[in-house]
Design an enzyme around this catalytic site. Structure first.
Site, PDB file in Angstrom:
ATOM      1  N   ASP A 191       0.831  -1.188  -0.035  1.00 25.80           N
ATOM      2  CA  ASP A 191       0.005   0.036  -0.102  1.00 25.80           C
ATOM      3  C   ASP A 191       0.845   1.286  -0.055  1.00 25.80           C
ATOM      4  O   ASP A 191       0.646   2.312  -0.574  1.00 25.80           O
ATOM      5  CB  ASP A 191      -0.935  -0.076   1.418  1.00 25.80           C
ATOM      6  CG  ASP A 191      -1.561   1.131   1.182  1.00 25.80           C
ATOM      7  OD1 ASP A 191      -2.557   1.464   0.517  1.00 25.80           O
ATOM      8  OD2 ASP A 191      -1.443   1.920   2.346  1.00 25.80           O
ATOM      9  N   GLU A 220      -2.122  -5.537  -3.442  1.00 24.56           N
ATOM     10  CA  GLU A 220      -1.060  -4.682  -2.635  1.00 24.56           C
ATOM     11  C   GLU A 220       0.110  -5.566  -2.123  1.00 24.56           C
ATOM     12  O   GLU A 220       1.245  -5.108  -2.120  1.00 24.56           O
ATOM     13  CB  GLU A 220      -1.780  -3.957  -1.546  1.00 24.56           C
ATOM     14  CG  GLU A 220      -2.804  -3.034  -2.052  1.00 24.56           C
ATOM     15  CD  GLU A 220      -3.476  -2.170  -0.965  1.00 24.56           C
ATOM     16  OE1 GLU A 220      -3.610  -0.912  -0.959  1.00 24.56           O
ATOM     17  OE2 GLU A 220      -3.883  -2.975  -0.073  1.00 24.56           O
TER      18      GLU A 220
END
Length: 225
Positions: free
Chosen positions: A44, A116
């Site tokens: 992320d 992610e």
């Protein structure tokens, strides 16, 4: 063992440490002590920086506020789930039978988290530049025309500015109903203005349904713009 070589081909990246990729593909429902949440956290952060830097260089005349809106339009669950689906990522995620039976392989949140985690894993193994190259390739493939006017669809703000300026009223959004299974939940939103319903929309999240309703209202109030 899932055929992760197919996934590597789609990513155009071959992991030296296959266990790292498996780690990135392991949902917490499959094994609580060994799951992809930490890699997701790292990925992320990597994606946030990659997209931020990309937008900084691409939109050289845009202000910080517009760049932030652009990044938010790209760095989110919906966008990442779209990329994950282009990789058929759901086919490779390890999850419990119960989660799979509950539609886990199609859940945007699980798909987004896994994407992610994969970017985080590539960053760990090969470094930021490798992760950046792969992330940008996937982003540009799925969003070939990154246009500020298209991405920044903040219809709610635009509608509120118009209605407050012209008639001194702020739109209200009411949830009419929520329906469908948990993994495919739909929300119906009614947009009220001065006590009257002006528009109604259905979408997979309240936020999206509100934006859709605001867009419909803007079209109806075109003479106010």
């Amino acid at each position: 063992m899932k055929n992760i070589e197919k996934l590597e081909q789609s990513l155009t990246y071959e992991f030296k440490d296959k266990n790292l990729l498996i780690h990135a593909l392991t949902h917490k429902s499959f094994k609580k002590s060994y799951n992809n949440e930490r890699l997701e956290f790292l990925g992320d952060a990597v994606l946030d920086l990659v997209v931020g830097e990309y937008l900084f260089h691409k939109f050289t005349k845009d202000a910080e506020g517009d760049l932030s809106k652009l990044r938010a339009a790209l760095v989110n669950e919906k966008s990442f789930a779209k990329i994950a689906n282009s990789l058929n990522l759901g086919d490779f995620i390890f999850m419990s039978v119960a989660e799979e039976n509950n539609g886990g392989k199609e859940k945007p949140s699980i798909l987004s988290d896994a994407l992610e985690a994969i970017i985080g894993a590539i960053h760990l193994e090969a470094g930021f530049e490798f992760a950046k190259t792969i992330a940008l390739r996937l982003m540009e493939k799925n969003f070939p025309q990154i246009d500020a006017k298209i991405l920044i669809k903040d219809y709610k703000t635009k509608l509120q500015e118009i209605t407050q300026g012209k008639i001194g009223q702020t739109p209200q959004y009411e949830t009419v109903r929520a329906f469908g299974p948990d993994h495919l939940k739909q929300f119906e939103i009614a947009l009220m203005l001065d006590g009257k319903e002006l528009a109604r929309a259905i979408a997979g999240s309240k936020k999206e349904a509100q934006q859709m309703a605001a867009k419909i209202a803007l079209e109806k109030l075109g003479s106010l713009q």
